[in-house]
Design a protein around this motif. Structure first.
Motif, PDB file in Angstrom:
ATOM      1  N   VAL A 101       0.842  -1.199   0.000  1.00 21.78           N
ATOM      2  CA  VAL A 101       0.000   0.000   0.000  1.00 21.78           C
ATOM      3  C   VAL A 101       0.879   1.251   0.000  1.00 21.78           C
ATOM      4  O   VAL A 101       0.620   2.206  -0.729  1.00 21.78           O
ATOM      5  CB  VAL A 101      -0.970  -0.010   1.206  1.00 21.78           C
ATOM      6  CG1 VAL A 101      -1.638   1.340   1.399  1.00 21.78           C
ATOM      7  CG2 VAL A 101      -2.019  -1.095   1.018  1.00 21.78           C
ATOM      8  N   LYS A 102       1.943   1.244   0.810  1.00 19.34           N
ATOM      9  CA  LYS A 102       2.871   2.385   0.841  1.00 19.34           C
ATOM     10  C   LYS A 102       3.531   2.600  -0.525  1.00 19.34           C
ATOM     11  O   LYS A 102       3.651   3.733  -0.985  1.00 19.34           O
ATOM     12  CB  LYS A 102       3.974   2.143   1.887  1.00 19.34           C
ATOM     13  CG  LYS A 102       3.555   2.401   3.302  1.00 19.34           C
ATOM     14  CD  LYS A 102       4.665   2.053   4.291  1.00 19.34           C
ATOM     15  CE  LYS A 102       5.963   2.683   4.000  1.00 19.34           C
ATOM     16  NZ  LYS A 102       6.353   3.788   4.842  1.00 19.34           N
ATOM     17  N   ARG A 103       3.960   1.508  -1.154  1.00 18.96           N
ATOM     18  CA  ARG A 103       4.611   1.608  -2.462  1.00 18.96           C
ATOM     19  C   ARG A 103       3.655   2.221  -3.483  1.00 18.96           C
ATOM     20  O   ARG A 103       4.000   3.154  -4.201  1.00 18.96           O
ATOM     21  CB  ARG A 103       5.076   0.221  -2.928  1.00 18.96           C
ATOM     22  CG  ARG A 103       5.919   0.271  -4.199  1.00 18.96           C
ATOM     23  CD  ARG A 103       6.105  -1.102  -4.814  1.00 18.96           C
ATOM     24  NE  ARG A 103       4.857  -1.677  -5.298  1.00 18.96           N
ATOM     25  CZ  ARG A 103       4.198  -1.278  -6.379  1.00 18.96           C
ATOM     26  NH1 ARG A 103       4.638  -0.285  -7.102  1.00 18.96           N
ATOM     27  NH2 ARG A 103       3.076  -1.867  -6.741  1.00 18.96           N
ATOM     28  N   LYS A 104       2.426   1.713  -3.507  1.00 20.60           N
ATOM     29  CA  LYS A 104       1.425   2.231  -4.445  1.00 20.60           C
ATOM     30  C   LYS A 104       1.088   3.686  -4.116  1.00 20.60           C
ATOM     31  O   LYS A 104       0.974   4.517  -5.017  1.00 20.60           O
ATOM     32  CB  LYS A 104       0.165   1.373  -4.393  1.00 20.60           C
ATOM     33  CG  LYS A 104      -0.900   1.800  -5.390  1.00 20.60           C
ATOM     34  CD  LYS A 104      -2.089   0.885  -5.341  1.00 20.60           C
ATOM     35  CE  LYS A 104      -3.187   1.220  -6.311  1.00 20.60           C
ATOM     36  NZ  LYS A 104      -3.286   2.542  -6.821  1.00 20.60           N
ATOM     37  N   ALA A 105       0.954   3.991  -2.836  1.00 15.81           N
ATOM     38  CA  ALA A 105       0.633   5.358  -2.424  1.00 15.81           C
ATOM     39  C   ALA A 105       1.732   6.324  -2.848  1.00 15.81           C
ATOM     40  O   ALA A 105       1.448   7.426  -3.325  1.00 15.81           O
ATOM     41  CB  ALA A 105       0.418   5.416  -0.913  1.00 15.81           C
ATOM     42  N   ALA A 106       2.991   5.913  -2.699  1.00 15.63           N
ATOM     43  CA  ALA A 106       4.110   6.779  -3.089  1.00 15.63           C
ATOM     44  C   ALA A 106       4.065   7.072  -4.592  1.00 15.63           C
ATOM     45  O   ALA A 106       4.315   8.203  -5.017  1.00 15.63           O
ATOM     46  CB  ALA A 106       5.439   6.137  -2.706  1.00 15.63           C
ATOM     47  N   LEU A 107       3.711   6.066  -5.396  1.00 11.57           N
ATOM     48  CA  LEU A 107       3.611   6.263  -6.851  1.00 11.57           C
ATOM     49  C   LEU A 107       2.404   7.135  -7.214  1.00 11.57           C
ATOM     50  O   LEU A 107       2.522   8.073  -7.998  1.00 11.57           O
ATOM     51  CB  LEU A 107       3.498   4.917  -7.559  1.00 11.57           C
ATOM     52  CG  LEU A 107       4.741   4.036  -7.561  1.00 11.57           C
ATOM     53  CD1 LEU A 107       4.420   2.659  -8.143  1.00 11.57           C
ATOM     54  CD2 LEU A 107       5.859   4.700  -8.346  1.00 11.57           C
TER      55      LEU A 107
END
Length: 134
Positions: A101-107
């Motif tokens: 979720v963090k990875r997707k949110a950062a993108l």
């Protein structure tokens, strides 16, 4: 307390630090952090948590941003922070989900902190709701 890190979370390249001191010491420590070069951000602070930013040279990024949250041990936010950290350490599958979720949110957020936090919000709330259940 020791390390507050949860292994393998990844993120947006910003290092978040949490520091708890006795409540009566918060103003003194705030002033010390400012003297050390941390930029106090009153608009992102609350009565219970002071927020600071610092930029330092970084061999990988050129420059890395640090967020420091200064609070006291009895603060609700601090207790939630510690619960969240400990929960992810004890539940590796949920830690893996949070990392994704963090990875997707950062993108998806493209540097917009408000959007980044909003994307993560429902998962964070779900995990925090486990406080009485574990």
């Amino acid at each position: 307390i020791g390390s507050t890190a949860v292994p393998h979370l990844g993120g947006k390249g910003i290092i978040d630090l949490g520091v708890a001191v006795p409540r009566a010491e918060m103003e003194r420590v705030k002033d010390q952090l400012i003297e050390l070069g941390y930029e106090f951000r009153p608009t992102w602070s609350t009565e219970e948590r002071y927020y600071f930013i610092l930029y330092l040279p970084d061999p990988e990024e050129g420059e890395r941003r640090y967020h420091l949250h200064l609070t006291y041990p009895e603060c609700r936010e601090w207790k939630e922070f510690l619960f969240f950290r400990d929960y992810l350490r004890e539940h590796p599958e949920e830690a893996k989900e949070y990392a994704e979720v963090k990875r997707k949110a950062a993108l998806d957020a493209k540097g917009e902190g408000e959007v980044y936090r909003k994307i993560k919000e429902s998962l964070i709330r779900r995990i925090l709701s486990q406080r009485g259940a574990t």
